[in-house]
Design an enzyme around this catalytic site. Sequence first.
Site, mmCIF file in Angstrom:
data_model
loop_
_atom_site.group_PDB
_atom_site.id
_atom_site.type_symbol
_atom_site.label_atom_id
_atom_site.label_comp_id
_atom_site.label_asym_id
_atom_site.label_seq_id
_atom_site.Cartn_x
_atom_site.Cartn_y
_atom_site.Cartn_z
ATOM 1 C CG ASP A 198 -2.018 1.018 1.154
ATOM 2 O OD1 ASP A 198 -2.371 1.420 0.028
ATOM 3 O OD2 ASP A 198 -2.540 1.410 2.213
ATOM 4 C CD1 TRP A 220 7.229 6.565 -3.214
ATOM 5 C CD2 TRP A 220 6.614 6.738 -5.377
ATOM 6 N NE1 TRP A 220 8.381 6.544 -3.984
ATOM 7 C CE2 TRP A 220 8.025 6.649 -5.315
ATOM 8 C CE3 TRP A 220 6.004 6.849 -6.630
ATOM 9 C CZ2 TRP A 220 8.830 6.664 -6.450
ATOM 10 C CZ3 TRP A 220 6.809 6.872 -7.761
ATOM 11 C CH2 TRP A 220 8.206 6.787 -7.665
ATOM 12 C CG HIS A 277 -0.665 1.759 -9.222
ATOM 13 N ND1 HIS A 277 -0.830 1.473 -7.881
ATOM 14 C CD2 HIS A 277 -1.754 2.486 -9.586
ATOM 15 C CE1 HIS A 277 -1.974 2.009 -7.458
ATOM 16 N NE2 HIS A 277 -2.543 2.636 -8.465
ATOM 17 C CD1 TRP A 283 -13.384 -5.427 -8.435
ATOM 18 C CD2 TRP A 283 -12.683 -4.861 -10.494
ATOM 19 N NE1 TRP A 283 -12.778 -6.534 -8.993
ATOM 20 C CE2 TRP A 283 -12.339 -6.222 -10.264
ATOM 21 C CE3 TRP A 283 -12.330 -4.294 -11.721
ATOM 22 C CZ2 TRP A 283 -11.675 -7.009 -11.195
ATOM 23 C CZ3 TRP A 283 -11.671 -5.085 -12.662
ATOM 24 C CH2 TRP A 283 -11.350 -6.414 -12.395
ATOM 25 C CG LEU A 303 8.806 -17.094 -2.245
ATOM 26 C CD1 LEU A 303 8.815 -16.982 -0.726
ATOM 27 C CD2 LEU A 303 8.998 -15.719 -2.860
ATOM 28 C CG LEU A 310 -6.136 -7.373 8.687
ATOM 29 C CD1 LEU A 310 -6.881 -8.589 9.208
ATOM 30 C CD2 LEU A 310 -4.790 -7.798 8.121
HETATM 31 C C1 IPE Z 1 -5.526 -2.635 0.119
HETATM 32 O O1 IPE Z 1 -5.203 -1.302 -0.029
HETATM 33 C C2 IPE Z 1 -5.471 -3.348 -1.192
HETATM 34 C C3 IPE Z 1 -4.159 -3.507 -1.783
HETATM 35 C C4 IPE Z 1 -3.037 -3.070 -1.299
HETATM 36 C C5 IPE Z 1 -4.131 -4.222 -3.019
HETATM 37 P P1 IPE Z 1 -6.300 -0.170 -0.247
HETATM 38 O O2 IPE Z 1 -5.550 1.076 -0.448
HETATM 39 O O3 IPE Z 1 -7.261 -0.567 -1.306
HETATM 40 O O4 IPE Z 1 -7.064 -0.188 1.156
HETATM 41 P P2 IPE Z 1 -7.897 0.952 1.870
HETATM 42 O O5 IPE Z 1 -8.923 1.432 0.888
HETATM 43 O O6 IPE Z 1 -6.958 2.035 2.267
HETATM 44 O O7 IPE Z 1 -8.489 0.290 3.068
HETATM 45 C C1 IPE Z 2 -1.777 0.159 -3.241
HETATM 46 O O1 IPE Z 2 -1.506 1.520 -3.304
HETATM 47 C C2 IPE Z 2 -2.005 -0.463 -4.579
HETATM 48 C C3 IPE Z 2 -3.374 -0.925 -4.805
HETATM 49 C C4 IPE Z 2 -4.361 -0.817 -3.979
HETATM 50 C C5 IPE Z 2 -3.643 -1.539 -6.086
HETATM 51 P P1 IPE Z 2 -2.680 2.597 -3.299
HETATM 52 O O2 IPE Z 2 -3.069 2.893 -4.705
HETATM 53 O O3 IPE Z 2 -3.780 2.161 -2.416
HETATM 54 O O4 IPE Z 2 -1.918 3.822 -2.672
HETATM 55 P P2 IPE Z 2 -2.526 4.916 -1.688
HETATM 56 O O5 IPE Z 2 -3.095 4.196 -0.512
HETATM 57 O O6 IPE Z 2 -3.585 5.641 -2.461
HETATM 58 O O7 IPE Z 2 -1.368 5.770 -1.334
HETATM 59 MG MG MG Z 3 -4.140 2.456 -0.457
#
Ligand code: IPE
Ligand code: IPE
Ligand code: MG
Length: 242
Positions: free
Chosen positions: A27, A32, A44, A76, A137, A197
Amino acid sequence: MKWLQRKEKVSPLDGLTIPAHIGIIMDGNGRWARKRGLPRKAGHSAGAKTFMDICKYCNRIGVQYLTVYAFSTENWKRPQKEVDALMDLFKRYLGDASQYKDENVKTRIIGDRTPLDGEINALIDNLEAESKDCTGLTLNIAVNYGGRDEIVHAARALVRQGLSPEQIDEQSLERCLYTAGQPDPDIILRPSGEKRLSNFMIWQAAYSEFIFMDVLWPDFTPAHIDEAIREYNHRNRRFGGV
Ligand code: IPE
Ligand code: IPE
Ligand code: MG
């Protein structure tokens, strides 16, 4: 007295227990990118590079299972442009099976694959087949994964198998999870500063040690894995005993 001066290289993990299974909620990519004035998709891409480095590092230090959360059943909801950019990245990272095979990494995708397009599904089939005999792994990439969805999926499988209510227990349900046959994660690590989580491995996390770090995922390095393992070695796991 030369030997006195010789500096032995000591690994930062010497003497520590390496967890068998690490789960990572990757996350912080969006933040970033924002910090740098870049589009979210640049975050990403940077995060995907980090993923590959961390996967190789975990394999090298003897972690047996690594589960990374790449896309949740809730993701989504994001703008279509961002979802498309993520799907393109998956194509790139799932498409190059040799990357994993050369590292002896057995790769599996966990999650509901039905809404993923035909091209991604074909790449996943190929990747899983190509890496199935790898002995290093085991890497689970969670794509369109949700812990609640996984439990519903397992419940349906139990009904389909025709089990009676008495035959349903923790073991029979676990055999229907995407992670069947794997140990539960010892550590669940979440960078980015969030402390939740977000529907990741909610069944398997029953006794996991949670480690939250303030670093954003694209800035995450093998040194953060070392730090998490050191922290893990200080935890006293009791599993309900004394
Ligand atoms: C959880 O992160 C999903 C992934 C890292 C793939 P999110 O950024 O979607 O979670 P929330 O919305 O902050 O809870
Ligand atoms: C996690 O990074 C990647 C996915 C959920 C696919 P985020 O896109 O959630 O990054 P933040 O939380 O917006 O910084
Ligand atoms: Mg996020």
